[in-house]
Design an enzyme around this catalytic site. Sequence first.
Site, PDB file in Angstrom:
ATOM      1  N   SER A   1     -10.999  -3.383  13.289  1.00 26.41           N
ATOM      2  CA  SER A   1     -11.092  -2.223  12.401  1.00 26.41           C
ATOM      3  C   SER A   1     -10.010  -1.196  12.702  1.00 26.41           C
ATOM      4  O   SER A   1      -9.886  -0.207  11.982  1.00 26.41           O
ATOM      5  CB  SER A   1     -12.475  -1.567  12.534  1.00 26.41           C
ATOM      6  OG  SER A   1     -12.695  -1.143  13.867  1.00 26.41           O
TER       7      SER A   1
ATOM      8  N   HIS B   1     -11.675  -7.702   7.628  1.00 23.93           N
ATOM      9  CA  HIS B   1     -12.440  -6.577   8.163  1.00 23.93           C
ATOM     10  C   HIS B   1     -13.775  -6.472   7.441  1.00 23.93           C
ATOM     11  O   HIS B   1     -13.845  -5.980   6.323  1.00 23.93           O
ATOM     12  CB  HIS B   1     -11.625  -5.280   8.019  1.00 23.93           C
ATOM     13  CG  HIS B   1     -12.338  -4.069   8.538  1.00 23.93           C
ATOM     14  ND1 HIS B   1     -12.109  -2.810   8.062  1.00 23.93           N
ATOM     15  CD2 HIS B   1     -13.298  -3.936   9.501  1.00 23.93           C
ATOM     16  CE1 HIS B   1     -12.885  -1.953   8.703  1.00 23.93           C
ATOM     17  NE2 HIS B   1     -13.615  -2.613   9.571  1.00 23.93           N
TER      18      HIS B   1
ATOM     19  N   GLU C   1     -12.399  -6.157   3.549  1.00 24.80           N
ATOM     20  CA  GLU C   1     -10.969  -5.882   3.438  1.00 24.80           C
ATOM     21  C   GLU C   1     -10.201  -7.077   4.004  1.00 24.80           C
ATOM     22  O   GLU C   1     -10.389  -7.425   5.175  1.00 24.80           O
ATOM     23  CB  GLU C   1     -10.585  -4.633   4.230  1.00 24.80           C
ATOM     24  CG  GLU C   1     -11.049  -3.328   3.644  1.00 24.80           C
ATOM     25  CD  GLU C   1     -10.593  -2.132   4.466  1.00 24.80           C
ATOM     26  OE1 GLU C   1     -10.089  -1.165   3.874  1.00 24.80           O
ATOM     27  OE2 GLU C   1     -10.743  -2.166   5.710  1.00 24.80           O
TER      28      GLU C   1
ATOM     29  N   ASN D   1     -11.193   2.970   6.556  1.00 22.11           N
ATOM     30  CA  ASN D   1     -11.195   3.872   7.704  1.00 22.11           C
ATOM     31  C   ASN D   1     -10.156   4.977   7.565  1.00 22.11           C
ATOM     32  O   ASN D   1     -10.333   6.076   8.094  1.00 22.11           O
ATOM     33  CB  ASN D   1     -10.956   3.085   8.997  1.00 22.11           C
ATOM     34  CG  ASN D   1     -12.199   2.319   9.427  1.00 22.11           C
ATOM     35  OD1 ASN D   1     -13.302   2.592   8.970  1.00 22.11           O
ATOM     36  ND2 ASN D   1     -12.030   1.341  10.302  1.00 22.11           N
TER      37      ASN D   1
END
Length: 711
Positions: free
Chosen positions: A431, A452, A464, A502
């Site tokens: 991540s 991800h 992702e 993120n």
Amino acid sequence: MSDRALTVDIVDGIAKVVLDLPGAAVNTINRSVRDELDALLDQLASDDGIQAAVLLSGKPGSFIAGADIDEFVALRSRDAAYQLVRDGQRLVNRIAESRTPVVAAIHGVCLGGGFEAALACAYRVATEDRSTKIGLPEVQIGILPAAGGCQRLPRLVGVSAALDMILAGKQLPAKRAFRAGMVDELVHPAVLERVAMEAARKLAGGWRPKRRSRSLRGAMIDGTSVGRRVAYSVSRKAVAKKTGGHYPAPLAALHAVEHGMTYGMEKGLEVEASYFAELAVGDVSRRLVEIFFATTALKKDPGVPAPSPDPRPVRNLGIVGSGFMGAGIGGVAVTHAGVDVRFQDTDLERVGAGLANAQGIVQERLKRRRITKHDARRLLSLLSGGTDWQGFGRADLVVEAVFEDLAVKHDVVRQLEACVRDDCIIASNTSTIPIRSIAEVATHPGRLVGMHFFSPVHKMPLLEVIVTETTEPWVTVSAVAFGRKMGKTVIVVGDHPGFWVNRILAPYLNEAGRLLAEGESVESIDRAMTKWGFPVGPITLLDEVGLDVAHKASHVLQQAFGDRLSPMPGLTRMTSEGRLGRKTGRGFYRYEGGKKRAVDLAIYEIINAPSESTVPKEDVTRRLVYAMLNESARAVDEGVVRSPRDGDIGAVFGIGFPPFRGGPLRYLDAHGAAAAVETLRTLAEKYGDRFEPAPRLLRMAEDDAPFYPTT
């Protein structure tokens, strides 16, 4: 090829009607289909030689998927919407009132207007095939069932059961639909037509099917006005709690059901049409439809520019690291993709724990009746593991889900390349760490890709897929295809710090930390964002993600972007004290038995917060929202996502950005770049340079340009 959707054959007085919409993968009800159905009903009414009819589909896996959504999107006025739905109601009423009984022979999806047409039929036979799904999902795109669904379903299955399905937009598999009383008979696909034709002959001879009596509880609710009022009241409170007042469609559907059951079907149909007309041209429905179209388009997007190679099948999956994330990935891969999963970890105790967690995901689906006992036994047999690399030579894809340490990941890549085939894809579930950094030690860096997943894997819908300049196209399309096979909504993102989710989440969470340090309470911050439409507030989200994970990610982003993305105050001290969130029972909140109990008041001392805040309440929301919006514009400008569509879908499915607002980029378009720049400049003057408008927003404001092309 005929340009007609309906073909009619008369067999011993029974009209066999096959719906097969030309040039379409699934059947939908558009204007031409409605015209043909009208003509068919005229024929049934006038031809004494036709005693009954059976409606079948010529499409594999699709009975009728619903009304044509393109016609719905084209609506521009309330009057046009009202007329459209009244025409549809008239047609469905003709089916219900036909002197010639009609049998619906259902195989595949039977949703929305398709199920409303089936509800009007005298008898419904459905196949027990897994492709058969039945329901009224209209509220999911911001409207309500308006071709009689809010009237006929409660009369068929009872008010309480109907509200449960309509207000949530549920789609039930055939067996559950049969148990609920939505269909009369379940059969094997091979005998569907024969059974439906026989039912039509019996109906023509005067037979009337007996429908199952309701339970005592159902009879008490549906059989008395008091019971129905209780059902309406309970449902109204549940809807208000779930929607927060942001989604008007469920309450409209509830009122349509209540009005129809109180004043009769015709009055109920009028209310259905009136509410539909208002909802269909409203902003909430438009945003939800845009998300529907975007996710539909993503399902067909291979993830690379055309011409794209075919994805390579994944039959054997290796997972390195059997902790919480690795076990989740393995469990979902087994339950949704049905692949052979082999775990590897450093000791047998960890392997055993990972296998148990993955098996728990299978057992949960069995408990929820999503799979049969036979399915569960078969899927459980696909899970195995060990401390060596046995079985990895057969792997088509390996996902590493080890500790977020580059040296550890480098060691895993070296060991994998020594034991997997040259055409095996190696994916990282990192991540925070750039994929190009992980690929530095690879002999074949082109087969490395990021995958991800989000925690918990069996609940979070987004994946992702992260690509570098060296990632081979066949690797990308294969990772995307397998992610979809696992039931995920997949976006392809560039290998930038924080990737997409993120990256835009970090300033939002950091701003929440700053507000805490300025005296805002945990409750007021969380409440501000749930009121704005997020499913949970940012402080709760930090506890869910894990403060250790957030801490590590924040430092990666600070290294990449400087003080603009510096971590929230007190985070280091909290993690050093073992306050990691829900998983340790202590974070910003206290947890007992896995449930959130109350704010841990000790955190205010840890972050050295003043006892009172001087931040205006409206600025709490604006600071949190615009921190994310501004970063979204920056990330799009840097090419982190391939399109605004992917960015918005990533935000909605990855962090719960309110769907009725369309995603951060749709939201900026709706309010205008110039207005966003003005708000950001005001915030920058009061709170610092981190709110300086992104260059992309400045250019858009100057050119009066949106993220999405105008139509």
